[in-house]
Motif scaffolding. Structure first.
Motif, PDB file in Angstrom:
ATOM      1  N   CYS A   1       2.067  -8.517 -83.205  1.00  0.00           N
ATOM      2  CA  CYS A   1       2.553  -9.823 -82.738  1.00  0.00           C
ATOM      3  C   CYS A   1       1.895 -10.225 -81.427  1.00  0.00           C
ATOM      4  O   CYS A   1       1.480 -11.379 -81.261  1.00  0.00           O
ATOM      5  N   ALA A   2       1.808  -9.286 -80.503  1.00  0.00           N
ATOM      6  CA  ALA A   2       1.177  -9.598 -79.216  1.00  0.00           C
ATOM      7  C   ALA A   2      -0.251 -10.068 -79.422  1.00  0.00           C
ATOM      8  O   ALA A   2      -0.668 -11.089 -78.870  1.00  0.00           O
ATOM      9  N   ARG A   3      -0.997  -9.370 -80.235  1.00  0.00           N
ATOM     10  CA  ARG A   3      -2.399  -9.734 -80.454  1.00  0.00           C
ATOM     11  C   ARG A   3      -2.529 -11.055 -81.209  1.00  0.00           C
ATOM     12  O   ARG A   3      -3.320 -11.925 -80.831  1.00  0.00           O
ATOM     13  N   LEU A   4      -1.760 -11.229 -82.275  1.00  0.00           N
ATOM     14  CA  LEU A   4      -1.818 -12.451 -83.067  1.00  0.00           C
ATOM     15  C   LEU A   4      -1.519 -13.684 -82.220  1.00  0.00           C
ATOM     16  O   LEU A   4      -2.289 -14.654 -82.214  1.00  0.00           O
ATOM     17  N   PHE A   5      -0.434 -13.656 -81.471  1.00  0.00           N
ATOM     18  CA  PHE A   5      -0.028 -14.836 -80.709  1.00  0.00           C
ATOM     19  C   PHE A   5      -0.872 -15.034 -79.455  1.00  0.00           C
ATOM     20  O   PHE A   5      -1.167 -16.168 -79.080  1.00  0.00           O
TER      21      PHE A   5
ATOM     22  N   ASN B   1      -3.539 -15.279 -73.039  1.00  0.00           N
ATOM     23  CA  ASN B   1      -2.830 -14.300 -72.221  1.00  0.00           C
ATOM     24  C   ASN B   1      -1.900 -15.005 -71.252  1.00  0.00           C
ATOM     25  O   ASN B   1      -2.218 -16.045 -70.711  1.00  0.00           O
ATOM     26  N   GLY B   2      -0.749 -14.433 -71.031  1.00  0.00           N
ATOM     27  CA  GLY B   2       0.218 -15.005 -70.104  1.00  0.00           C
ATOM     28  C   GLY B   2       1.114 -16.048 -70.733  1.00  0.00           C
ATOM     29  O   GLY B   2       2.057 -16.502 -70.091  1.00  0.00           O
ATOM     30  N   ALA B   3       0.855 -16.438 -71.979  1.00  0.00           N
ATOM     31  CA  ALA B   3       1.650 -17.464 -72.644  1.00  0.00           C
ATOM     32  C   ALA B   3       2.620 -16.883 -73.657  1.00  0.00           C
ATOM     33  O   ALA B   3       3.393 -17.616 -74.252  1.00  0.00           O
ATOM     34  N   VAL B   4       2.576 -15.575 -73.847  1.00  0.00           N
ATOM     35  CA  VAL B   4       3.322 -14.946 -74.940  1.00  0.00           C
ATOM     36  C   VAL B   4       4.223 -13.834 -74.406  1.00  0.00           C
ATOM     37  O   VAL B   4       3.788 -12.999 -73.608  1.00  0.00           O
ATOM     38  N   GLU B   5       5.462 -13.831 -74.867  1.00  0.00           N
ATOM     39  CA  GLU B   5       6.389 -12.740 -74.591  1.00  0.00           C
ATOM     40  C   GLU B   5       6.864 -12.180 -75.926  1.00  0.00           C
ATOM     41  O   GLU B   5       7.286 -12.936 -76.806  1.00  0.00           O
ATOM     42  N   VAL B   6       6.771 -10.868 -76.071  1.00  0.00           N
ATOM     43  CA  VAL B   6       7.215 -10.192 -77.293  1.00  0.00           C
ATOM     44  C   VAL B   6       8.366  -9.273 -76.934  1.00  0.00           C
ATOM     45  O   VAL B   6       8.265  -8.485 -75.989  1.00  0.00           O
ATOM     46  N   ARG B   7       9.471  -9.379 -77.679  1.00  0.00           N
ATOM     47  CA  ARG B   7      10.636  -8.510 -77.468  1.00  0.00           C
ATOM     48  C   ARG B   7      11.007  -7.868 -78.791  1.00  0.00           C
ATOM     49  O   ARG B   7      10.847  -8.478 -79.847  1.00  0.00           O
TER      50      ARG B   7
END
Length: 154
Positions: free
Chosen positions: A86-90, A96-102
């Motif tokens: 998910c981190a890589r896809l989004f 970078n800096g626009a995505v938060e994964v929980r």
């Protein structure tokens, strides 16, 4: 938004992986829950979701990490996700800096989900415990235009 033209509740009928008919910068927020695993061209879907957001718009996503396979005649259950995927896809789409994964869940909640237990059968402590090794659900928040130019992890 629904791919099915027979859905009377759909205000927009489109395939998110090929959504050229949806105008650019149409939405402030796009909530996309438990859907990406059903879209084969997942990168195209995320790219279109980014395109149809207004600058500063947010994409809020949930995807399964653990889930039974959807048993349908069309065989459209394609993916399971990890925090890294998910981190890589989004980040590839939003920057970078626009995505938060929980991540959410633990081995017990995953077992309970897979066996069909009701949430009332688990205590609040059991439900709230988090173990990133046994992620059941992944949440992603991505904001259009929030990316920074500093290189980050892929």
């Amino acid at each position: 938004l629904d791919i099915d033209p027979k859905n009377p509740l759909a205000t927009i009928v489109a395939d998110l992986a090929d959504a050229a008919t949806i105008p650019d910068a149409s939405f402030d927020c796009f909530i996309l829950t438990q859907t990406l695993q059903l879209i084969y061209e997942v990168h195209a879907a995320v790219t279109h979701a980014h395109r149809i957001l207004k600058p500063g718009g947010a994409l809020l996503v949930t995807v399964p990490s653990v889930s039974p396979v959807v048993d349908d005649e069309q065989l459209t259950d394609y993916w399971r996700f990890t925090p890294a995927s998910c981190a890589r896809l989004f980040r590839n789409v939003f920057g970078n800096g626009a995505v938060e994964v929980r991540t959410y869940g633990n081995v017990l909640t995953s077992i309970a989900f897979l066996t069909g237990m009701a949430h009332e059968e688990l205590s609040p402590n059991e439900l709230e415990a988090h173990d990133p090794r046994y992620t059941m659900l992944i949440g992603v928040s991505a904001v259009k235009g929030k990316a920074r130019s500093v290189p980050g992890p892929p």
